[in-house]
Design an enzyme around this catalytic site. Structure first.
Site, mmCIF file in Angstrom:
data_model
loop_
_atom_site.group_PDB
_atom_site.id
_atom_site.type_symbol
_atom_site.label_atom_id
_atom_site.label_comp_id
_atom_site.label_asym_id
_atom_site.label_seq_id
_atom_site.Cartn_x
_atom_site.Cartn_y
_atom_site.Cartn_z
ATOM 1 N N LYS A 84 49.545 49.134 38.931
ATOM 2 C CA LYS A 84 49.059 48.920 40.291
ATOM 3 C C LYS A 84 50.206 48.480 41.192
ATOM 4 O O LYS A 84 50.313 48.913 42.341
ATOM 5 C CB LYS A 84 47.917 47.888 40.288
ATOM 6 C CG LYS A 84 46.637 48.487 39.733
ATOM 7 C CD LYS A 84 45.576 47.481 39.356
ATOM 8 C CE LYS A 84 44.432 48.209 38.644
ATOM 9 N NZ LYS A 84 43.415 47.324 38.080
ATOM 10 N N GLN A 100 41.714 41.316 37.864
ATOM 11 C CA GLN A 100 41.746 42.241 36.730
ATOM 12 C C GLN A 100 40.733 41.820 35.666
ATOM 13 O O GLN A 100 40.730 40.677 35.218
ATOM 14 C CB GLN A 100 43.170 42.273 36.138
ATOM 15 C CG GLN A 100 43.381 43.281 35.026
ATOM 16 C CD GLN A 100 43.229 44.725 35.497
ATOM 17 O OE1 GLN A 100 43.735 45.103 36.546
ATOM 18 N NE2 GLN A 100 42.515 45.522 34.731
ATOM 19 N N ASP A 122 37.998 46.707 44.876
ATOM 20 C CA ASP A 122 37.399 47.350 43.698
ATOM 21 C C ASP A 122 35.968 47.817 43.999
ATOM 22 O O ASP A 122 35.368 48.534 43.206
ATOM 23 C CB ASP A 122 37.346 46.364 42.523
ATOM 24 C CG ASP A 122 38.469 46.592 41.522
ATOM 25 O OD1 ASP A 122 38.982 47.738 41.467
ATOM 26 O OD2 ASP A 122 38.825 45.652 40.798
#
Ligand code: NDP
Length: 285
Positions: free
Chosen positions: A52, A96, A119
């Site tokens: 990322k 995460q 997300d």
């Protein structure tokens, strides 16, 4: 033989578009930024976080990393999320997953400001996806939709089968295909006659987490086969949820693992970060 849909190629095109948009925003004095929180020492998570960061560097997005120890408490994590929520220089926040067992994942996801939830896991954003009106894209399913667009694969009226009903892949995938007027069936571990259902699909999306779950005898000739699975085998190699070698001979399109859906997920994350920056700076979606 199927045409291979290269996630590397399609994601590069998407990231290039994002990079162009970031350059334009920077000219207007806006620097999109993404904060990534990683708790603990999971090696796979570290690889994802690193990928990322690389994508942020490519796109010109400022990336901040918060690497927290395994023993981090819920309170400490929530405090960090709150601080990032209130930091105007941070546009996107990503925690995460999976988190260490003692932490409440859903509470953390719920605490991230919906406008910074790149997300698209916050219930408010999930609700928007459900009604088909959304700014934050569900990363993996949207990446797959981008692959369909890139290859000119039409979903209107098609019989699409999603195997897996997780909140992050299966369910939003079904919603996005439905929005494109596909007829969608979602299969899961309680589904009866799964083989028969899959064998009638024009498009199969496998998000199961079982290596080579989809075999050639399950798919129909000319089906589009999308493999979301990332399974680490004993020899250290990655394997998808599809028996690639066998299905490649029968499908019309297929995605490889690695180099398929994985890079698309990250490309969509970059897109969402720019969207978040634009919303927060009142530049529309
Ligand atoms: P989950 O474990 O959350 O969900 C798996 C789904 O598969 C569940 O809905 C489960 O059904 C279903 N399932 C399990 N066994 C069977 C079976 N025998 N028959 C039919 N359905 C079954 O996984 P995720 O959705 O999070 O991820 C799926 C895979 O995709 C994993 O390999 C993951 O690593 C990968 N992944 C890849 C990403 C990428 O960017 N490429 C992003 C996210 C995930 P039930 O609900 O009944 O238990």
């Amino acid at each position: 033989m199927a045409k291979i849909i290269s996630g590397k190629e399609v994601s590069l095109a998407v990231k290039q578009e994002v990079a162009d948009e970031v350059a334009q925003l920077k000219n207007e004095g806006i620097e999109p930024s993404l904060a990534v929180i990683l708790v603990g020492n999971d090696p796979a998570s570290k690889v994802y976080v690193n990928n990322k960061k690389k994508a942020c560097d490519f796109c010109g997005i400022r990336s901040l990393e918060f690497l927290l120890g395994e023993e981090t408490t819920q309170e400490e994590l929530m405090e960090l999320v709150e601080r990032l929520n209130n930091d105007e220089t941070v546009n996107g926040i990503l925690c995460q997953l999976p988190l260490p067992k003692h932490l409440d994942e859903q509470a953390v996801l719920n605490a991230i400001k919906p406008q910074k939830d790149v997300d698209a896991f916050h219930p408010e954003n999930v609700g928007h996806i459900m009604i088909g009106d959304y700014a934050m894209l569900p990363c993996t399913p949207s990446g797959i939709m981008e692959m369909f667009r890139y290859e000119g694969i039409e979903l209107d009226g098609k019989n699409c089968v999603v195997i897996g009903r997780s909140n992050i892949v299966g369910k939003p995938m079904a919603m996005l295909m439905l929005k494109e007027n596909a007829t969608v069936t979602i299969c899961h571990s309680h589904t009866e006659n799964l083989k028969k259902i899959v064998s009638e699909a024009d498009v199969v999306v496998a998000a199961v987490g079982i290596p080579k779950f989809v075999t050639a005898d399950m798919i129909k000739d000319g089906a589009v086969v999308i493999d979301v699975g990332i399974n680490r085998m004993e020899d250290g190699k990655l394997c998808g949820d599809v028996d690639y070698e066998a299905c490649e001979k029968k499908a019309s399109y297929i995605t490889p693992v690695p180099g398929g859906v994985g890079p698309m997920t990250i490309a969509t994350l970059m897109k969402n970060t720019v969207t978040a920056a634009k919303i927060q700076n009142k530049r529309g979606k």
